[in-house]
Write a protein that holds these residues in place. Structure first.
Motif, PDB file in Angstrom:
ATOM      1  N   MET A   1     123.767 -33.249  42.268  1.00  0.00           N
ATOM      2  CA  MET A   1     123.317 -32.609  41.037  1.00  0.00           C
ATOM      3  C   MET A   1     124.009 -33.265  39.847  1.00  0.00           C
ATOM      4  O   MET A   1     125.224 -33.368  39.807  1.00  0.00           O
ATOM      5  N   LEU A  13     121.860 -20.771  38.826  1.00  0.00           N
ATOM      6  CA  LEU A  13     121.949 -20.803  40.285  1.00  0.00           C
ATOM      7  C   LEU A  13     120.986 -19.752  40.816  1.00  0.00           C
ATOM      8  O   LEU A  13     121.168 -18.553  40.592  1.00  0.00           O
ATOM      9  N   VAL A  43     120.043 -24.907  39.918  1.00  0.00           N
ATOM     10  CA  VAL A  43     120.681 -25.204  41.202  1.00  0.00           C
ATOM     11  C   VAL A  43     120.009 -24.320  42.247  1.00  0.00           C
ATOM     12  O   VAL A  43     120.069 -23.087  42.152  1.00  0.00           O
ATOM     13  N   LEU A  81     128.785 -26.596  41.578  1.00  0.00           N
ATOM     14  CA  LEU A  81     128.656 -26.471  40.127  1.00  0.00           C
ATOM     15  C   LEU A  81     130.007 -26.630  39.451  1.00  0.00           C
ATOM     16  O   LEU A  81     130.151 -27.372  38.473  1.00  0.00           O
TER      17      LEU A  81
END
Length: 251
Positions: A1, A13, A43, A81
């Motif tokens: 990512m 997310l 995400v 993340l």
């Protein structure tokens, strides 16, 4: 990512990345997104499931209806993340969170962006929430199917505060909640509609009297519709910038 690095970034997310940008791709938010004023990343939590069925949830311990998002899967998504964007505050959208208000929106909009964790089903395993300690925020005392609609609302509220998104920035200072009050009534043409006329004061051109009328209307509306806001407003210290003195006859 890979994350972009514009002035403000929202990372969501979610189990349903296809829900984004949704309405955030339209109107002022969409124009600002295309112009690079802000950026949106999603995400997909499901990609962090490690079994062959890509399972993200399981039955709750202790019994009960529904399913719960697994801590190992959610933890892997948050960890990925955090490794790439440690500066973004992590927000978990949940009905049990503290009620979102304009001051929180202003705080988030003034920072680098926000990472939004969207729950689904019966929620997220408490252990992963204990581990990461996200700021838990609620839109109100009601339940949605998931955190995604709440994420869209929160992002929209932040985007419109970013420089250059709203054309007439003065309007941002006269909206509901900016001074602890609901917004005053608004009118436009035609002057008479279905035998209802625009209040005469708004046609007077007397700016001090118009400002005083608007403040009085905002106070009356807040007192009638939101007693909680009214009580908080009465407890606020009155500063010169907020106090609107009644205009004198010679003004």
């Amino acid at each position: 990512m890979a994350l972009t690095a514009p002035p403000w970034t929202a990372v969501v997310l979610t189990l349903f990345p296809e829900m984004f940008p949704g309405p955030l791709g339209l109107s002022l938010a969409g124009q600002a997104l295309k112009a690079g004023v802000w950026a949106l990343e999603t995400v997909d939590i499901r990609t962090f499931a490690r079994d062959k069925h890509h399972s993200v949830d399981d039955a709750p311990y202790g019994g009960g209806p529904g399913m719960v998002l697994r801590p190992d899967v959610v933890n892997a998504a948050i960890g990925d993340l955090r490794a790439l964007a440690p500066e973004l505050p992590l927000v978990h959208l949940t009905p049990r969170g503290r009620r979102l208000d304009q001051s929180q929106v202003q705080a988030l909009a003034s920072g680098p962006g926000v990472a939004l964790l969207c729950g689904r089903y019966e929620g997220i395993d408490e252990r992963v929430l204990d581990a990461w300690q996200p700021d838990e925020i609620s839109l109100g005392d009601f339940v949605l199917s998931g955190g995604e609609p709440a994420a869209i609302a929160l992002i929209d509220a932040c985007i419109r505060l970013l420089p250059g998104v709203v054309g007439a920035e003065q309007s941002l200072h006269e909206e509901s909640f900016e001074h602890g009050l609901l917004e005053y009534p608004q009118y436009t043409r035609p002057r008479v509609w279905q035998d209802r006329e625009v209040p005469e004061i708004l046609l007077s051109g007397h700016h001090a009297r118009i400002e005083a009328w608007r403040r009085a209307e905002a106070e009356a509306m807040t007192r009638a519709r939101r007693p909680d806001l009214w009580s908080a407003y009465l407890r606020r210290p009155r500063c010169a910038a907020e106090a609107v003195a009644a205009p004198t006859d010679d003004e």
